[in-house]
Scaffold this motif. Sequence first.
Motif, PDB file in Angstrom:
ATOM      1  N   GLU A  12      69.084 -47.129 114.561  1.00 61.69           N
ATOM      2  CA  GLU A  12      68.723 -45.623 114.040  1.00 61.69           C
ATOM      3  C   GLU A  12      67.066 -45.646 113.512  1.00 61.69           C
ATOM      4  OE1 GLU A  12      71.562 -47.101 112.814  1.00 61.69           O
ATOM      5  OE2 GLU A  12      72.753 -45.943 114.448  1.00 61.69           O
ATOM      6  N   ALA A  16      63.407 -44.220 114.963  1.00 60.75           N
ATOM      7  CA  ALA A  16      62.702 -43.390 114.179  1.00 60.75           C
ATOM      8  C   ALA A  16      61.293 -44.128 114.344  1.00 60.75           C
ATOM      9  CB  ALA A  16      63.338 -43.225 112.847  1.00 60.75           C
ATOM     10  N   ARG A  19      59.757 -43.768 117.864  1.00 64.82           N
ATOM     11  CA  ARG A  19      59.242 -42.394 117.874  1.00 64.82           C
ATOM     12  C   ARG A  19      58.049 -42.191 117.238  1.00 64.82           C
ATOM     13  NH1 ARG A  19      62.681 -39.520 121.028  1.00 64.82           N
ATOM     14  NH2 ARG A  19      64.887 -40.097 120.916  1.00 64.82           N
ATOM     15  N   GLN A  20      57.968 -42.595 116.003  1.00 68.64           N
ATOM     16  CA  GLN A  20      56.525 -42.334 115.114  1.00 68.64           C
ATOM     17  C   GLN A  20      55.500 -43.094 115.513  1.00 68.64           C
ATOM     18  OE1 GLN A  20      57.280 -43.583 110.977  1.00 68.64           O
ATOM     19  NE2 GLN A  20      55.241 -43.230 110.346  1.00 68.64           N
TER      20      GLN A  20
END
Length: 182
Positions: A12, A16, A19-20
């Motif tokens: 997870e 993140a 995506r960042q």
Amino acid sequence: MGQVPEFARSPEAFEAFYRQHVGDVQRFIARRVDDPYTAADLTADVFVAVIDSAHTYRPARGSLLGWVYGVAHNVVATERRRRRRETTIERRVAGRRLLEPADIARIEERIDAESAARKVYRALDGVPEATRRLIELVAVDGLSTAEAAAALGVSPIAARVRLHRARRQLRIDFGGSAHVHA
């Protein structure tokens, strides 16, 4: 070694993190690569390398994005080296035509026809270089002993002595069947 960042320990957290930073990495790659498929592959390679080397990240040395750009730089540099090697190989091969089955058959016939000569060359591996050159000039190139001696800068007598010794050794190596005509 420091603590492994959270993005390397949790799917997870990695999602993140991805995506960042994916846009930043894509822009970094796009500034250096003009093929969209290569850019996509390199972007994926960067994130694989980030996961593999996450244990080397040290916050005290700089920002996470700076470290990711360092990883991306290494991935792009590796790709450039690979492409250069590939281009070099392609250039070497480009000038050569592919062999047809008939060409291969002719080459195989020549290889078979020269098997005896290969045996002689293997036997000559143990002969001193100067004597081997003399034998080649006489037995392979068809020069007389005097012509071969002149070509090598030795006296005809020295050439005859070398040939005599070489013949004797070759007879031993080939069981009495070596013939080097002078």
